[in-house]
Design an enzyme around this catalytic site. Structure first.
Site: not given
Ligand code: FRU
Length: 514
Positions: A51, A233
């Site tokens: 992300d 998310e």
């Molecule tokens: C989304 C996610 C988020 C989390 C991160 C962990 O892709 O799963 O929810 O904070 O990636 O790397």
């Protein structure tokens, strides 16, 4: 004589020496040149990235932090990687910004500039940059606990170069919520407070704070509306003007995994109102920001001063992100996009467009226009001179039920097909795109149009291993990866019922890394 030539030689050497910048970094010729390496998208120099995080504009720099595991090319203990750009196009890599600590790994989150010094950490001439992020405690998760994700903050007084974590972290404890993450924070003037959205499994929670350190819950949203095929998310709540009017609406972006439009990860959005306490959607429908399989966890920059709302997504899908066929690095971001809210034939929709700054990468252009009659079936092959291209198209169909295909291919007979089908749906077909490393990768992925018109405008951004399709002013977007053995350098149209390509402009695009 010899003496004179010798002193001339010495003077020239000294002169040339003086012209050489002392700190010049020589870029190796093979830098960012591995097979499939994207040339005008952000990707980490090496190893794993997911992300985008903490995107903020400050003092002439666009900051991009990102989820990364610096020791391997698959997901692992998360850090915040860091890069800056002056133009959203060319990026400078900086050292890791945030490292895991005894509260856990550093998961996704956001960054704000505390101009009012509500935190007390800044100075009138040097406001604090404050990062708000999830900490994920592996030990807690392994023990089967449900309170292993908490929210923490850190601040920087040197433009994000160094960070100090708050000694009283976490600022938001967990009371037994198994999924509790990805805080996105903004200053809400009307209610005079910081507002945080956090994703909690199947809903979003909103919190308010006077100083970023103490928070209380305002409301929650979304238990039984919108797409719920997976965990929610990376939320983002922001206001957008309805283009051409003085009306404003609030947008809530929510990434969902799995359960995306075409399987796996995807991002939906709601349109509604926010009153400083609650988000109230106009309708129970959510819409897909991008129908492609490869745009996830995207959020927008904070503190943009020119009125734009700028978005960036992670260009992959959790179904296969860890096995895509690259080794030196894994994953890239979409191009930065401007989000607008426009009235379409189907109602209000977000229109995404690549940021204007990307046009600075165009090196040369070629124009075409031609008609394909009914039953003509296929066009001549158009040769593309570089693997990186932007293609702008204005196509008129002879019949509203007529579809068309645009095939990008190479000499190895691999192809990716972009088109409009008889049901007025846009699609990208990567069933013959090469490299079938995951069954979830292969398929035809469709997106619903917001217009019924026989004419359609498309923009394609094609990089070494990605394609971004923006149709109907960006109200239907499809972002997809591909990994052919050789670059796609041939383009051809197919149509049974006839089309007129009223205009087609291809621009080859410079690399941002060389
Ligand atoms: C989304 C996610 C988020 C989390 C991160 C962990 O892709 O799963 O929810 O904070 O990636 O790397």
């Amino acid at each position: 004589m010899r003496g004179r030539y010798y002193s001339l030689f010495i003077i020239m050497v000294l002169f040339l020496e003086g012209c050489t910048p002392k700190n010049r970094v020589t870029i190796p010729t093979d830098y960012y040149s591995e097979p499939h390496r994207l040339q005008f998208h952000f990707s980490p120099e090496k190893n794993w990235m997911n992300d985008p995080n903490g995107m903020v504009y400050y003092e002439g720099e666009y900051h991009l932090f990102y989820q990364c595991y610096p020791d391997s090319n698959v997901w692992g203990p998360m850090h915040w990687g860091h890069a800056v750009s002056k133009d959203l196009v060319r990026w400078q890599h900086l050292p890791i910004a945030l490292y895991p600590d005894n509260l856990g790994l550093i998961f996704s989150g956001s960054t704000v500039v505390d101009y009012k010094n509500t935190s007390g950490w800044g100075f009138p001439d040097n406001p604090a940059m404050i990062a708000i992020f999830t900490q994920h405690l592996m030990e807690g998760e392994k023990k089967g606990r449900h309170d292993f994700q908490t929210q923490s903050i850190a601040y920087s007084l040197d433009k994000g170069r160094t960070w100090k974590k708050y000694e009283h972290n976490p600022i938001l404890k967990n009371v037994g919520k198994h999924d509790f993450r990805d805080p996105k924070v903004f200053w809400h003037d009307a209610s005079n407070q910081w507002v945080m959205t956090v994703a909690v499994k199947d809903h979003i929670e909103l919190y308010g704070s006077p100083n970023l350190k103490t928070w209380s819950q305002l409301s929650d949203f979304g238990y039984d509306i919108g797409a719920h095929g997976g965990v929610w998310e990376c939320p983002d709540l922001f206001e957008l003007k309805v283009s051409g009017t003085n009306k404003k609406k609030w947008i809530l972006l929510i990434s969902i995994n799995p359960g995306g439009a075409n399987g796996g990860s995807g991002t939906q959005y709601f349109i509604g109102q926010f009153d400083g306490n609650k988000f109230i959607p106009d309708t129970e429908n959510s819409y897909w920001l991008d129908y492609g399989k490869d745009n996830y966890a995207g959020v927008t920059w904070s503190n943009i001063t020119d009125g734009r709302r700028l978005f960036l997504g992670w260009m992959s899908n959790w179904q296969y992100a860890t096995v895509v066929p690259t080794t030196a690095w894994r994953s890239a971001m979409t191009v930065p996009r401007t989000l607008e809210l426009i009235e379409t034939e189907s109602g209000l929709r977000i229109a995404s467009q690549p940021v204007n700054e990307l046009t600075t990468l165009r090196v040369d252009s070629t124009s075409y226009d031609f008609a394909m009659k009914v039953d003509e079936i296929e066009s001549e092959i158009i040769q593309l001179t570089t693997p990186q291209n932007e293609i702008d198209l204005n196509i008129e169909r002879e019949s509203i039920e007529g579809g068309f295909e645009i095939e990008l291919s190479n000499k190895k007979d691999e192809r990716i097909v972009i088109g409009l089908n008889e049901k007025n749906q846009l699609f990208i077909d990567r069933t013959q795109a090469g490299n079938e490393f995951s069954k979830d990768f292969v398929g035809i992925h469709t997106g619903i149009r917001t217009y019924l018109t026989s004419g359609i405008k498309l923009k394609l951004l094609i990089d070494a291993s990605s394609i971004e399709l923006f149709a109907d002013d960006g109200t239907t977007v499809i972002t997809e990866l591909f990994f052919p053995m050789e670059p796609f350098n041939q383009l051809r149209f197919y149509s049974k019922k006839g089309i007129t390509v009223k205009s087609m402009k291809t621009y080859s695009m410079k690399s941002i890394w060389h």
